[in-house]
Design a protein around this motif. Structure first.
Motif, short mmCIF file in Angstrom:
data_model
loop_
_atom_site.label_atom_id
_atom_site.label_comp_id
_atom_site.label_asym_id
_atom_site.label_seq_id
_atom_site.Cartn_x
_atom_site.Cartn_y
_atom_site.Cartn_z
N VAL A 66 0.89 -1.17 0.00
CA VAL A 66 0.00 0.00 0.00
C VAL A 66 0.92 1.21 0.00
O VAL A 66 1.60 1.49 0.99
CB VAL A 66 -0.91 0.02 1.23
CG1 VAL A 66 -1.84 1.24 1.19
CG2 VAL A 66 -1.72 -1.27 1.34
N ARG A 67 0.96 1.92 -1.11
CA ARG A 67 1.94 3.00 -1.28
C ARG A 67 1.57 4.22 -0.44
O ARG A 67 0.44 4.72 -0.51
CB ARG A 67 2.02 3.39 -2.76
CG ARG A 67 3.07 4.46 -3.09
CD ARG A 67 4.47 3.89 -2.92
NE ARG A 67 5.49 4.79 -3.38
CZ ARG A 67 5.98 4.80 -4.62
NH1 ARG A 67 5.51 3.95 -5.53
NH2 ARG A 67 6.94 5.62 -4.96
N GLU A 127 -4.07 6.67 3.06
CA GLU A 127 -5.37 7.08 2.52
C GLU A 127 -6.30 5.88 2.45
O GLU A 127 -5.89 4.77 2.06
CB GLU A 127 -5.19 7.69 1.13
CG GLU A 127 -4.26 8.89 1.08
CD GLU A 127 -4.78 10.08 1.87
OE1 GLU A 127 -6.01 10.13 2.11
OE2 GLU A 127 -3.97 10.96 2.24
N SER A 145 -6.51 4.09 -1.01
CA SER A 145 -5.32 3.29 -1.36
C SER A 145 -5.32 1.96 -0.63
O SER A 145 -4.98 0.92 -1.20
CB SER A 145 -4.05 4.08 -1.02
OG SER A 145 -3.96 5.26 -1.77
#
Length: 384
Positions: free
Chosen positions: A138-139, A148, A151
């Motif tokens: 999860v970037r 976020e 995301s």
């Protein structure tokens, strides 16, 4: 003929360890590995020296020394807002890494997906791969590294079984706030995911807000495996003392896995750890003040040498943008700093499954102040 297990495919010695070896070969300053090179509390060492002969030098119970478990339970209630029965909800382990590997071994099957918040701790990735699980990134975008909701939700697949949360985070120093942890609680509830937290840096933070344990929040307590340890808070990483707490039905197989993997954590050190956990609040205040001063010393050194360090909210690392060196990757930046300044750092790529997009390195400031002052001189010299 020697055969190598399939699970070892693609696994190599960590970049952190290999950079330490390279640094030693050139006689450089090692800011790569988080060696925690500050002195443990003198009172803890004095207490251990005076009492060591009378301590138990045999095995402890599989779950840990009873006195230590009681002390951890009291600490969790006081500082983490977590209620944990020492009889069946806490296990002492060989470091926080031992807690993490026992958790993976006990609760997941090969092929299961584990969400990791990227950039993430490299040893988490290695352990996930060792147990033939699938890391799912999860970037988190620099420089804020905020989580976020969209995301996180987009990263979940049919094979996802858990989310790993490191707070304060290694390598970025990010402390996830109540809103971000709420996103985790929401999505973990929607998909029936476990949440595994690594809170080893819980007492090292900057600012007035105390540490927030995910397992203390509504919607997370019943599905969270909380991991921490004594290495960072008391500057004793070589003692290899960690622990894990979770609801009893989740913890039971973790205890079996921990017993199978390592039998128990070092018993006399477990008993001494009770004294560390009894240190007053003033100790932790002094600890944070010390690290804040080191953080500023090293940040100023990198800034003066033309680089851009972040401002971590916790832990004892800087994430440094090295674009000013004219390099295009963290690997190039780490090589440049070691070759030209004699300073070892870790490339940002070691903490990411995807290209971080910026030439970033991690630098550890858990070293004596005179080492940081020498680092400043070497960085400036390496710039010329």
């Amino acid at each position: 003929m020697t055969r190598i297990a399939n699970r070892m495919a693609g696994l190599q010695q960590s970049t952190i360890r290999s950079m330490t070896a390279r640094c030693e070969a050139v006689g450089g300053i090692n800011l790569g590995q988080g060696l925690c090179q500050v002195a443990p509390p003198s009172s803890l060492l004095e207490h251990g020296t005076a009492r060591f002969e009378e301590l138990n030098h045999s095995y402890s119970y599989a779950r840990g020394d009873a006195g230590l478990l009681e002390a951890i339970s009291a600490k969790l209630a006081k500082d983490n807002g977590i209620t944990a029965d020492p009889a069946n909800q806490i296990v002492a382990t060989v470091g926080a890494t031992g807690a993490f590997t026992a958790t993976l071994a006990a609760l997941f099957n090969p092929g299961d997906g584990i969400l990791v918040l990227e950039p993430c701790y490299g040893y988490h990735l290695s352990a996930i791969r060792l147990f033939e699980l699938t890391p799912q990134p999860v970037r988190l975008a620099a420089p804020d590294f905020r989580l976020e909701r969209d995301s996180l939700r987009a990263a979940v697949t049919d094979r996802t079984r858990a989310i790993v949360v490191c707070t304060p985070a290694n390598p970025s120093g990010r402390r996830f706030d109540r809103e971000e942890l709420g996103h985790i609680a929401e999505i973990a509830g929607e998909h029936d995911l476990l949440v595994i937290t690594d809170e080893i840096y819980e007492y090292i933070y900057y600012g007035d807000q105390p540490h927030l344990s995910p397992g203390s929040l509504p919607g997370l307590a019943e599905r969270t495996v909380t991991i921490s340890g004594l290495s960072k808070s008391y500057s004793i990483p070589g003692w290899r003392l960690g622990y894990v707490t979770a609801p009893a039905e989740i913890l039971a197989p973790i205890q079996v896995a921990a017993d199978t993997l390592s039998v128990c954590a070092p018993t006399p050190l477990q008993q001494l750890a009770r004294y560390a956990l009894a240190l007053p609040d003033s100790y932790y205040e002094q600890l944070r003040s010390m690290y804040d001063g080191k953080r500023r010393l090293l940040a100023d050194a990198f800034t003066a040498a033309g680089m851009r360090p972040n401002e971590p909210e916790g832990a004892y690392y800087l994430f440094v943008d090295c674009s000013g060196l004219g390099v295009s990757s963290g690997w190039e930046a780490a090589d440049h700093l070691l070759e030209h300044a004699g300073v070892a750092t870790i490339p940002g790529e070691a903490f990411c499954l995807n290209d971080p997009g910026t030439p970033i390195v991690r630098a550890c400031f858990s070293v004596p102040d005179d080492v940081l002052e020498k680092t400043a001189l070497m960085l400036e010299k390496g710039r010329s």
